[in-house]
Motif scaffolding. Structure first.
Motif, mmCIF file in Angstrom:
data_model
loop_
_atom_site.group_PDB
_atom_site.id
_atom_site.type_symbol
_atom_site.label_atom_id
_atom_site.label_comp_id
_atom_site.label_asym_id
_atom_site.label_seq_id
_atom_site.Cartn_x
_atom_site.Cartn_y
_atom_site.Cartn_z
ATOM 1 N N THR A 1 10.014 -6.654 -2.120
ATOM 2 C CA THR A 1 10.697 -6.143 -1.111
ATOM 3 C C THR A 1 12.290 -6.646 -1.123
ATOM 4 O OG1 THR A 1 10.286 -8.169 0.341
ATOM 5 C CG2 THR A 1 8.702 -6.060 0.364
ATOM 6 N N PHE A 2 12.611 -7.719 -1.754
ATOM 7 C CA PHE A 2 14.180 -7.930 -1.795
ATOM 8 C C PHE A 2 15.012 -6.948 -2.333
ATOM 9 C CE2 PHE A 2 16.248 -8.646 -5.557
ATOM 10 C CZ PHE A 2 15.415 -8.522 -6.498
ATOM 11 N N CYS A 3 14.384 -5.986 -3.122
ATOM 12 C CA CYS A 3 15.064 -4.821 -3.524
ATOM 13 C C CYS A 3 14.498 -3.644 -3.248
ATOM 14 C CB CYS A 3 14.862 -5.103 -5.132
ATOM 15 S SG CYS A 3 13.313 -4.959 -5.731
ATOM 16 N N ASN A 4 13.732 -3.477 -2.085
ATOM 17 C CA ASN A 4 13.373 -2.274 -1.564
ATOM 18 C C ASN A 4 12.622 -1.421 -2.801
ATOM 19 O OD1 ASN A 4 13.170 -1.897 0.982
ATOM 20 N ND2 ASN A 4 15.040 -1.239 1.208
ATOM 21 N N ALA A 5 11.628 -2.311 -3.662
ATOM 22 C CA ALA A 5 10.808 -1.533 -4.365
ATOM 23 C C ALA A 5 10.046 -0.812 -3.798
ATOM 24 C CB ALA A 5 10.451 -2.398 -5.574
ATOM 25 N N ASP A 6 9.773 0.722 -4.662
ATOM 26 C CA ASP A 6 8.861 1.547 -4.040
ATOM 27 C C ASP A 6 7.437 1.566 -4.597
ATOM 28 O OD1 ASP A 6 10.768 3.817 -2.957
ATOM 29 O OD2 ASP A 6 11.473 3.189 -4.735
ATOM 30 N N LEU A 7 7.377 1.070 -5.827
ATOM 31 C CA LEU A 7 6.186 0.774 -6.481
ATOM 32 C C LEU A 7 6.057 -0.435 -7.259
ATOM 33 C CD1 LEU A 7 6.272 4.427 -8.024
ATOM 34 C CD2 LEU A 7 4.321 3.482 -6.372
ATOM 35 N N VAL A 8 4.764 -1.089 -7.415
ATOM 36 C CA VAL A 8 4.649 -2.279 -8.063
ATOM 37 C C VAL A 8 3.417 -1.948 -9.144
ATOM 38 C CG1 VAL A 8 4.336 -4.764 -7.966
ATOM 39 C CG2 VAL A 8 4.960 -3.566 -6.011
ATOM 40 N N PRO A 9 3.691 -1.957 -10.532
ATOM 41 C CA PRO A 9 2.768 -1.611 -11.344
ATOM 42 C C PRO A 9 1.698 -3.153 -11.449
ATOM 43 C CG PRO A 9 4.849 -1.414 -12.485
ATOM 44 C CD PRO A 9 5.022 -2.159 -10.982
ATOM 45 N N VAL A 10 0.562 -2.913 -11.244
ATOM 46 C CA VAL A 10 -0.388 -4.009 -11.230
ATOM 47 C C VAL A 10 -1.781 -3.444 -11.716
ATOM 48 C CG1 VAL A 10 0.555 -5.317 -9.267
ATOM 49 C CG2 VAL A 10 -0.979 -3.696 -8.818
ATOM 50 N N GLY A 11 -2.829 -4.583 -12.164
ATOM 51 C CA GLY A 11 -3.998 -4.478 -12.386
ATOM 52 C C GLY A 11 -4.784 -4.489 -10.963
ATOM 53 N N GLU A 12 -6.253 -3.936 -11.490
ATOM 54 C CA GLU A 12 -6.989 -3.858 -9.963
ATOM 55 C C GLU A 12 -7.016 -5.442 -9.247
ATOM 56 O OE1 GLU A 12 -9.339 -1.531 -8.769
ATOM 57 O OE2 GLU A 12 -9.058 -0.080 -10.050
ATOM 58 N N ASP A 13 -7.077 -6.286 -10.183
ATOM 59 C CA ASP A 13 -7.222 -7.769 -9.570
ATOM 60 C C ASP A 13 -5.864 -8.109 -8.787
ATOM 61 O OD1 ASP A 13 -5.567 -7.812 -11.891
ATOM 62 O OD2 ASP A 13 -6.058 -9.898 -12.332
ATOM 63 N N GLN A 14 -4.773 -7.637 -8.870
ATOM 64 C CA GLN A 14 -3.566 -7.876 -7.942
ATOM 65 C C GLN A 14 -3.402 -7.191 -6.473
ATOM 66 O OE1 GLN A 14 -1.088 -10.182 -8.589
ATOM 67 N NE2 GLN A 14 -2.522 -11.264 -9.990
ATOM 68 N N LEU A 15 -4.366 -6.230 -6.490
ATOM 69 C CA LEU A 15 -4.419 -5.446 -5.343
ATOM 70 C C LEU A 15 -4.572 -6.318 -3.884
ATOM 71 C CD1 LEU A 15 -6.417 -2.038 -6.107
ATOM 72 C CD2 LEU A 15 -4.141 -2.437 -5.513
#
Ligand code: SF4
Length: 330
Positions: free
Chosen positions: A137-151
């Motif tokens: 959030t420090f950069c106000n990211a819209d999306l974070v690419p992750v694998g299911e395990d990081q949900l």
């Protein structure tokens, strides 16, 4: 242009598992998104706090791994986590908004604690989803690419952000709720069939491996143990080599499985095919790596310039956060 936040912990060189699961996709995403890549040296401390020299060395290794696969320094913002003050500040603020129990019950924390053999968790390890929320959030990211395990981490982060906005926003959104961009690539297993890959296990092919190293490692991969002779029909479903073909020889995968099941290909030939395929993929990476290894100063500049841009974005963010919390003095 929407922004994504992705990156790697600086705990060692990256391997084919990282490439298949994340880096390959990252190269495509850089054309569609304002791509922030974090070299997560602070997060690395949660598990490697006793090995600061490894973390320090890995900063350049991980940066070069990213650049070698085709991430373009003119398109991305690659930065060092420890250089971004906003991340540290937000971590402190967010830590007030999350209960210890919710962290204890986070399924990813539970799984990872088990993997590392931790009975008694450090404050930093337990709070890793909080600092990860600050990373995003420090950069106000819209999306974070992750694998299911990081949900679960992303969900916990979204809850923290929601709580912050409810408490301090006075009807306004101060911090964007990040969304997960799920990558559905199957997780690559170790050459020995182990679900984890790493240096200590000696079961990974690194992006920096030479042709010879790749050939030797592929030769050692575990196959269908019931297939004793070339005349025996094999079962690719229980063979590590076939999993790698699935990831890296997609166009030939079905055919290879068919040949294996009908004993039309031997394991030696099957492994040779895989080695060739992997070396073909790694070849352009080796060329770029050779360039960056010759120009380490350029790599340093990419990180410093990226950190400067990230700091600018982060400082603005923290200013609006502090204003919302009424702890801002102009
Ligand atoms: S032929 Fe290939 S897929 Fe079949 S068991 Fe041997 S290495 Fe595995």
């Amino acid at each position: 242009m929407n922004r994504i936040l992705t990156g790697d912990r600086t705990t060692g060189k990256l391997h084919l598992g990282h490439y298949a699961g994340s880096l390959q996709n990252r190269v495509k995403l850089q054309d569609e998104y304002d791509t922030f890549i974090i070299l997560a040296d602070v997060q690395a401390l949660t598990t490697h706090f006793e090995r600061p020299e490894l973390i320090r060395k890995s900063i350049y290794d991980v940066a070069i791994d990213n650049l070698s696969v085709g991430l373009d320094p003119n398109k991305i913002t690659m930065f060092l986590q420890s250089k971004i003050n906003a991340i540290a500040e937000l971590t402190v603020f967010y830590s007030m908004l999350v209960s210890v129990n919710s962290l204890r019950h986070n399924p990813t924390i539970k799984t990872e604690a088990k993997q590392y053999g931790y009975d008694d968790l450090s404050y930093g390890f337990l709070g890793y989803p909080v600092s990860q929320t600050a990373d995003i959030t420090f950069c106000n990211a819209d999306l974070v690419p992750v694998g299911e395990d990081q949900l679960p981490h992303i969900e916990q982060g979204r809850k923290i952000v929601r709580r912050f906005n409810d408490l301090y926003g006075k009807g306004k959104v101060i911090i964007k709720e990040p969304q997960a961009l799920i990558s559905n690539t199957p997780r690559l297993i170790g050459l020995d069939g182990n679900s984890k890959m790493g240096k200590s296990l000696g079961n990974a092919i690194y992006l920096s491996d030479t042709v010879e190293e790749v050939n030797i490692k592929v030769k050692s991969a575990i196959t269908d143990k019931n297939r004793i002779s070339i005349k025996d029909k094999g079962n690719p479903d229980i063979c590590t080599v076939s999993k790698y073909h699935q990831a890296f020889s997609r166009d030939e995968y079905e055919n290879i499985c068919e040949m294996c099941r009908n004993a039309n290909i031997g394991c030696v030939a099957c492994k040779e095919l895989l080695s060739k395929r992997i070396n073909l993929i790694l070849e352009p990476f080796r060329e770029r790596r050779a360039y960056y290894e010759e120009h380490l100063g350029e790599v340093g500049d990419i990180i410093v310039n990226g950190s400067e841009r990230a700091n600018k974005v982060g400082n603005e963010m923290v200013e609006s956060v502090k204003k919302a919390m009424s702890i801002y003095i102009s």
